[in-house]
Write a protein that holds these residues in place. Structure first.
Motif, mmCIF file in Angstrom:
data_model
loop_
_atom_site.group_PDB
_atom_site.id
_atom_site.type_symbol
_atom_site.label_atom_id
_atom_site.label_comp_id
_atom_site.label_asym_id
_atom_site.label_seq_id
_atom_site.Cartn_x
_atom_site.Cartn_y
_atom_site.Cartn_z
ATOM 1 N N VAL A 1 0.838 -1.277 0.025
ATOM 2 C CA VAL A 1 -0.054 -0.089 -0.059
ATOM 3 C C VAL A 1 0.866 1.261 -0.006
ATOM 4 O O VAL A 1 1.858 1.530 0.810
ATOM 5 C CB VAL A 1 -0.738 0.086 1.104
ATOM 6 C CG1 VAL A 1 -1.863 1.259 1.205
ATOM 7 C CG2 VAL A 1 -1.647 -1.217 1.230
ATOM 8 N N HIS B 1 -7.443 -5.428 -0.170
ATOM 9 C CA HIS B 1 -8.312 -4.938 0.471
ATOM 10 C C HIS B 1 -7.589 -5.183 2.228
ATOM 11 O O HIS B 1 -7.791 -4.343 3.121
ATOM 12 C CB HIS B 1 -9.538 -5.684 0.835
ATOM 13 C CG HIS B 1 -10.785 -5.121 -0.535
ATOM 14 N ND1 HIS B 1 -10.971 -3.909 -0.378
ATOM 15 C CD2 HIS B 1 -11.063 -5.686 -1.535
ATOM 16 C CE1 HIS B 1 -12.026 -3.678 -1.401
ATOM 17 N NE2 HIS B 1 -11.990 -4.622 -2.116
ATOM 18 N N VAL C 1 -4.908 -2.852 2.851
ATOM 19 C CA VAL C 1 -5.517 -1.546 3.070
ATOM 20 C C VAL C 1 -5.809 -1.455 4.700
ATOM 21 O O VAL C 1 -5.433 -0.521 5.521
ATOM 22 C CB VAL C 1 -6.565 -1.170 2.420
ATOM 23 C CG1 VAL C 1 -7.438 0.218 2.990
ATOM 24 C CG2 VAL C 1 -6.047 -0.933 0.847
ATOM 25 N N TYR D 1 -2.790 -1.501 6.507
ATOM 26 C CA TYR D 1 -2.155 0.013 6.556
ATOM 27 C C TYR D 1 -2.856 1.065 7.566
ATOM 28 O O TYR D 1 -2.095 1.708 8.192
ATOM 29 C CB TYR D 1 -2.262 0.361 5.054
ATOM 30 C CG TYR D 1 -1.434 1.810 5.018
ATOM 31 C CD1 TYR D 1 -0.212 1.580 4.738
ATOM 32 C CD2 TYR D 1 -2.195 2.847 4.595
ATOM 33 C CE1 TYR D 1 0.569 3.077 4.462
ATOM 34 C CE2 TYR D 1 -1.578 3.869 4.206
ATOM 35 C CZ TYR D 1 -0.408 4.031 4.301
ATOM 36 O OH TYR D 1 0.305 5.285 3.933
ATOM 37 N N GLN D 2 -4.290 1.003 7.386
ATOM 38 C CA GLN D 2 -4.819 1.862 8.234
ATOM 39 C C GLN D 2 -4.461 1.776 9.755
ATOM 40 O O GLN D 2 -4.381 2.512 10.577
ATOM 41 C CB GLN D 2 -6.432 1.641 8.211
ATOM 42 C CG GLN D 2 -6.898 2.267 6.646
ATOM 43 C CD GLN D 2 -8.417 1.857 6.522
ATOM 44 O OE1 GLN D 2 -8.895 0.728 7.186
ATOM 45 N NE2 GLN D 2 -8.791 2.499 5.753
#
Lengths: 420, 106
Positions: free
Chosen positions: A125, A158, A161, A164-165
């Motif tokens: 990401v 997905h 992500v 990463y968040q």
């Protein structure tokens, strides 16, 4: 329904569900577990794992595994060269048969091959490796075709992500914690500096040793009795500690005069509130009104104070508190020209001057604070420490305080009606 | 259709009977896999999963069933999916679950 259509619907439902999972789940580990089930279940993949990558430790930590056995390592190190290879691969699934040149694969080959891992998908990401997805064989025994790869790559994206968040959030939390600690350190440094200043002010005046520190403490006790927040209590205590900072510029001879000073000396001494304000104003205090407390701590409600002769509503509230604390300390300590006054006289004085010099509700707060400590309602023994046990426990002080509280409350109400 | 929050698992001799219900399709369905592993560890040689009250099986459900299959294969236990409706049986066939478990349609 034709076989291919049913499979497509099943797979696309999983893809839709995983998007929702990542977007709406607040529990990170539950999001990972659910996403992992969706990933495996979409194509009926028998085994696999999801690992999060820590770029600081160059380490993979497995967050979810299925069918890899108990001996599969929970964490695995990654060589920087592997990281570059994964970044080059992008989000493309790497077949294990093509991954043999990777140091990572060579290191963990026995596990990867023995457990039947077929695909490795780097999760990338914003050009950052956040983890890996490893997938074993499908229940059907068929190899992964290009459509299967596209699906698992989309699902891995997905999940990436989501990781990463989570990393961003963890970084944010770490920085917030760092800031909180830094603020706490600064606050303590500030408090120590303020106390050092107070000691420096008091050092100059041999007759009122400890006065600034005591005024700080009394101001704090009054604010606490008023039920103020911790931050506001700290602010008013600081104002008390620094209220006499202007005295640093007054000649020592005047401050330490054993007799009453003359008019010229008195005029010199009377400048200290304004000088104090000028000293404190350029400083960025974490609390408001500290300079104003220094400037107006000799003002009186009836307008007979100095430097500006302000009246009740014109006087900043913090200055009213410091004024009361200052006068209370002056009355309860020995001065070169005046002996300490007994407790009953001090209470009478407070009562008499309530509404004239002192704000009635502040006198009430001070008396309530003392009464509370004497009656055991508070574990704080500050008044005893500041005034001495014998002084605080003088005979008849409790009924006097109760009586004063009744009288002051009545005065306060009358003042309010009159002003309306 | 009944939706229960608890895994409905009974033991009948060497057979563990599991009622999949609707919660198979949620993360709470992981309990089925855990219970099946426990039953196998306790000596069950046959796992019978009933889909009597299960209308559809989603990807989470498939994954959990794969976990049941994985648990059984490690102990050479047999897995049977019973009362499976035709659509679900078709899906199991398509995805290859029928290679690892016997499917008995309703």
């Amino acid at each position: 329904m034709p076989q291919s259509e049913q499979k497509l619907i099943h797979t696309f439902s999983a893809l839709a569900d995983i998007g929702q999972e990542v977007a709406h789940k607040y529990n990170f580990h539950e999001m990972i577990r659910t996403s992992f089930h969706l990933l495996l279940g979409s194509l009926a993949i028998m085994r696999g794992g999801i690992a999060r990558y820590s770029r600081f430790g160059h380490e993979l930590n497995f967050l979810a595994v299925r069918g890899l056995g108990d001996d599969f390592p929970v964490s695995a190190s990654i060589d920087p060269a592997d990281e570059r290879e994964f970044l080059t691969a992008g989000m493309s699934a790497i077949e294990v048969s093509q991954a043999k040149m990777l140091i990572f694969f060579q290191r963990y080959q026995p596990f990867v091959e023995k457990k039947g891992i077929e695909l490795i998908i780097p999760m990338i990401v914003h050009d950052e490796l956040v983890g890996l997805v490893m997938l074993g064989e499908k229940a059907s025994g068929e190899p992964f075709n290009s459509a299967d790869r596209a699906i698992v790559q989309a699902m891995a994206r997905h999940i990436g992500v989501g990781i990463y968040q989570r990393n961003l959030l963890a970084e944010l939390e770490r920085k917030a914690e760092q800031n909180r600690r830094l603020y706490e350190e600064m606050r303590l440094t500030y408090a120590d500096t303020v106390k050092s200043f107070a000691a420096a002010i008091d050092y100059k005046d041999k007759y009122t040793e400890g006065h600034s520190v005591r005024v700080g403490k009394y101001s704090e006790l009054i604010a606490k009795s008023l039920g103020w927040s911790e931050e506001r209590v700290e602010g008013v205590a600081v104002a008390g500690y620094l209220h006499d900072v202007g005295k640093l510029t007054v000649e020592k001879r005047i401050i330490n005069s054993p007799t009453r000073i003359n008019a010229k000396e008195s005029a010199e001494l009377s400048k200290h509130p304004v000088v104090g304000y000028d000293i404190l104003l350029p400083i960025h205090h974490p609390y408001t009104d500290v300079p104003l407390a220094a400037k107006y701590h000799h003002e009186r409600l009836d307008g007979r104070g100095y430097p500006d002769g302000l009246r009740d509503d014109q006087i900043p509230y913090i200055a009213k508190i410091v004024n009361l604390a200052d006068s209370f300390d002056a009355m309860t300590t020995n001065r070169p020209y005046k002996a300490r006054r007994p407790a009953h006289e001090v209470i009478e004085d407070l009562q008499r001057n309530s509404g004239k010099q002192f704000a009635p509700e502040l006198v009430t707060a001070l008396c309530e604070g003392m009464l509370d400590e004497l009656e055991g309602g508070s574990e704080d023994k500050s008044f005893r420490r500041l005034l001495g046990r014998e002084y605080m426990e003088a005979e008849g002080i409790i009924p006097m305080l109760r009586n004063a509280l009744n009288g002051i409350n009545a005065t306060g109400s009358l003042t309010l009606i009159a002003s309306e | 259709m009944s939706i229960t929050q608890e895994a409905d698992i009974r033991r009948e001799g060497e057979t563990a009977v599991v009622y999949a219900n609707e919660y198979l399709n949620k993360i709470t369905g992981e309990k089925i896999e855990r219970e099946c592993r426990d039953k196998i560890a306790a000596g069950c040689s046959r796992l019978l999963v009933s889909f009597r009250d299960t209308e559809i099986v989603n990807s989470i459900g498939i994954s959990i069933l794969l976990g049941v299959i994985d648990a059984a294969s490690g102990a050479n236990a047999e897995v049977v999916f019973t009362d499976v409706n035709p659509d679900t049986a078709h899906l199991f066939e398509t995805l290859g679950l029928s290679r690892h478990a016997r499917i008995v349609t309703a």
